[in-house]
Design an enzyme around this catalytic site. Sequence first.
Site, PDB file in Angstrom:
ATOM      1  N   ASP A 175       0.869  -1.177   0.000  1.00 49.36           N
ATOM      2  CA  ASP A 175       0.000   0.000   0.000  1.00 49.36           C
ATOM      3  C   ASP A 175       0.900   1.218   0.000  1.00 49.36           C
ATOM      4  OD1 ASP A 175      -1.738   2.124   0.598  1.00 49.36           O
ATOM      5  OD2 ASP A 175      -1.888   1.573   2.716  1.00 49.36           O
ATOM      6  N   GLU A 214      -3.674   4.237  -2.536  1.00 44.64           N
ATOM      7  CA  GLU A 214      -4.086   3.845  -1.186  1.00 44.64           C
ATOM      8  C   GLU A 214      -5.580   4.041  -0.985  1.00 44.64           C
ATOM      9  OE1 GLU A 214      -2.626   4.364   3.375  1.00 44.64           O
ATOM     10  OE2 GLU A 214      -2.553   6.162   2.142  1.00 44.64           O
ATOM     11  N   GLU A 215      -6.101   5.181  -1.388  1.00 44.32           N
ATOM     12  CA  GLU A 215      -7.520   5.461  -1.186  1.00 44.32           C
ATOM     13  C   GLU A 215      -8.408   4.476  -1.937  1.00 44.32           C
ATOM     14  OE1 GLU A 215      -5.297   9.287  -0.460  1.00 44.32           O
ATOM     15  OE2 GLU A 215      -5.255   7.706  -1.956  1.00 44.32           O
ATOM     16  N   TYR A 234      -8.906   5.754 -12.135  1.00 39.79           N
ATOM     17  CA  TYR A 234      -7.907   6.200 -11.162  1.00 39.79           C
ATOM     18  C   TYR A 234      -8.056   7.701 -10.991  1.00 39.79           C
ATOM     19  CZ  TYR A 234      -3.229   6.545  -9.017  1.00 39.79           C
ATOM     20  OH  TYR A 234      -2.173   6.767  -8.166  1.00 39.79           O
ATOM     21  N   TRP A 244       6.311   3.092  -6.105  1.00 35.58           N
ATOM     22  CA  TRP A 244       6.013   3.592  -4.762  1.00 35.58           C
ATOM     23  C   TRP A 244       6.401   5.066  -4.624  1.00 35.58           C
ATOM     24  CZ3 TRP A 244      10.100   3.170  -0.545  1.00 35.58           C
ATOM     25  CH2 TRP A 244       9.605   3.636   0.684  1.00 35.58           C
ATOM     26  N   GLY A 245       5.415   5.894  -4.286  1.00 35.07           N
ATOM     27  CA  GLY A 245       5.691   7.308  -4.063  1.00 35.07           C
ATOM     28  C   GLY A 245       6.075   8.072  -5.311  1.00 35.07           C
ATOM     29  N   CYS A 246       5.641   7.595  -6.481  1.00 36.58           N
ATOM     30  CA  CYS A 246       6.068   8.209  -7.743  1.00 36.58           C
ATOM     31  C   CYS A 246       4.945   8.980  -8.435  1.00 36.58           C
ATOM     32  CB  CYS A 246       6.620   7.138  -8.683  1.00 36.58           C
ATOM     33  SG  CYS A 246       8.099   6.333  -8.049  1.00 36.58           S
TER      34      CYS A 246
END
Length: 705
Positions: A323, A341-342, A381, A455-457
């Site tokens: 996540d 995540e949401e 999305y 991740w985090g991108c």
Amino acid sequence: MATSSSTFTRDVSPDMFEDTNSTTNEDGNDRTWRGCTMNDIYHNTGPFDWDPEPIYPSNDHQVLFMMPLPEKGPPKPRCTSESYCWNPDYVRMPFAKQNLYPVSNGETTVLKNRWTLIKEALSQPIYSSNDLQQRIFAYNNKYEDRWQFHTLHHFFNNVLDEDENEYFFENIMPNIVKLALQLPELLPSSIPLLKKNKTHAISLTQLQIASLLANAFLCTFPRRNTNKPQSEFGSYPLINFNRFFQATEKRVHSNCSKLQCILNYFRRVTTNPPDGVVTFQRRYLNQFELPQWRKADQPLSSLRIHIDNKGTIEDGLGLLQVDFANKYIGGGVLGSGCVQEEIRFAVCPELIVSCLFTEELDPTEALTIIGVEQYNTWTGYGDTFTWTGNYKDTTPRDIFRRRKCYLVAIDATRFCRPTEQYNISRILRELNKAYVGYYSPTQNKPIPAVATGNWGCGAFRGDPYLKSLLQIMACRLAGRDIVYYTFGNTSLRDDLYSLFTALTENNITIGTLYNYFIQFSESKLPGSSLYTFILQNINNTFTPPDTKSLTHYFSKKRRKVNSPPKDPRIKTKNGVENIVVDEIFDSVVLNNELSSSQTSSTSHTEDGNVEMNCNLIPSSSEDSILLDKVKELENQDVNFKTNSDISTSSSSIGESVLLAKLQELERNEMKVDASSSSTKIGACDTNKMDVDIKFEDGSNKKKAS
């Protein structure tokens, strides 16, 4: 065996879930993945054939139901002889006798038990969203003038038709109220808060979670309507749905789709109560438990890797699914957020209950969740997120009745300036965060691989080329294989696999790769050159882009050479003035071999000085050390000045000699003035320069080289 150098291309990342055309293998069949097969990832067994992490009640694992589990039906709530805990270490439950609320009665204000107010308000019929709002205000009356439930009203007035509205308020809404009011019977024990700097866990039944979420939907939790820093729960996510109901026209479509997911969940759990279990564990590692990345000698070659440009993390059945979390778990699921995540929390609403008891995550903490069930399907999305229907989850359960769905929430760093992510301190933070998430205390038996991606991108502006490598390193030390979804980015898929192949074929260790990151961090090269930089270091052929090497030392503070702007003795080529800066340090012997790898140039500044920009391409690891040493002098006041003739040539400098003199310069804090005279340069001629070196103590020393 060294691998030949290659060039890596960097495409702009597409939308996270946008698919591009797949590649074709040698047999002519479409193959969207690189690396080992999924069968290898599963160790030639089924996707769910992993031994479950056990549930043992302890001081660090609060089990809120009776053990052992019954053969049929929901597990029974765990009752204790302790009185209910109303203190900062536990969730403040709405039915607690200490939960008092001020009620105005004409000219006087009295304190009443809030649970009594809640039961009185919810005992009245609810026929519309306006009725629901008024019932919520009955026990939250101080917010009556501040809360405007735009999303709630828009959903029931514009998204659902008349028949759907009628069905909901006649059938589903009464069951939500009933489920909420069952909380004292379903959860007679206190729920501990998962606070910082401690590894501890909570196991709840799915029915207990449903009752908690029904109370969150009805906004009954005390002291949870604000997360201002000074408030008691300022370091926790919001749990009451008031903020979600208030969301404005921003992302109204996606917010209504999230609400559809949640209402479908309530329809399911109220008509057919679930009998499973979910475990939430906060994991914390202190600095002594974290890896020493620089010294890690584990090679990458034993890691299994599968890289796919199609599919999503949820397709990694039976794997540890990542996540991409906010440090406040759930992110904007109860707001206007609608990214990875949401969306995961919306389609699996049982995850939302973690917002109730999970304090914000620190840099060496993660949250793992075992057993959540998926209730919804979706497409899109962000703004295009759309609920598409009900989902029947057939994931098998373990012996503790948990779905074999393993999730880990790790929060990436948000970069205001993307270039910051290449600083070694930021790299170390992301490595440790990923390692904490992927770490498992299980030893000597197979554990699920990690299913992850960029991740985090997204909004956090991370570089997927960097984040993919960091996650690979974390997986290797955590003892997990990795399945990496590039979300449609075929260039990332191919470049990552090519680099991983080079790393494994050359037996590169974690420590060596980490040291490459240190060098890259100090080089200040653009992030787009990361893979090329690593590959050239593997091959000992490091050639920075644009042939910047030794002159990177001069890039920020260009050295000015006092010389007439139009000196006829400065030779030019194609109209560009060139200058050779020979060794100007005391007792330096020049290497006079001509080298095509060295270039230098000058340009005139507005004040008439010549701006020096020399270039030397290093050809060994010793050269990289030299460049690192040069960088350490970058902020020192070192000025190079020539007062006479300057000739052009190409020559390579004795790196080891220069390194020694740089060290001497660092010790003595020298300032250098150079007066040079030249002789004609032939194929192997040399420059001769008289060097006047002035020290801080005022002494000087003259040498000719």
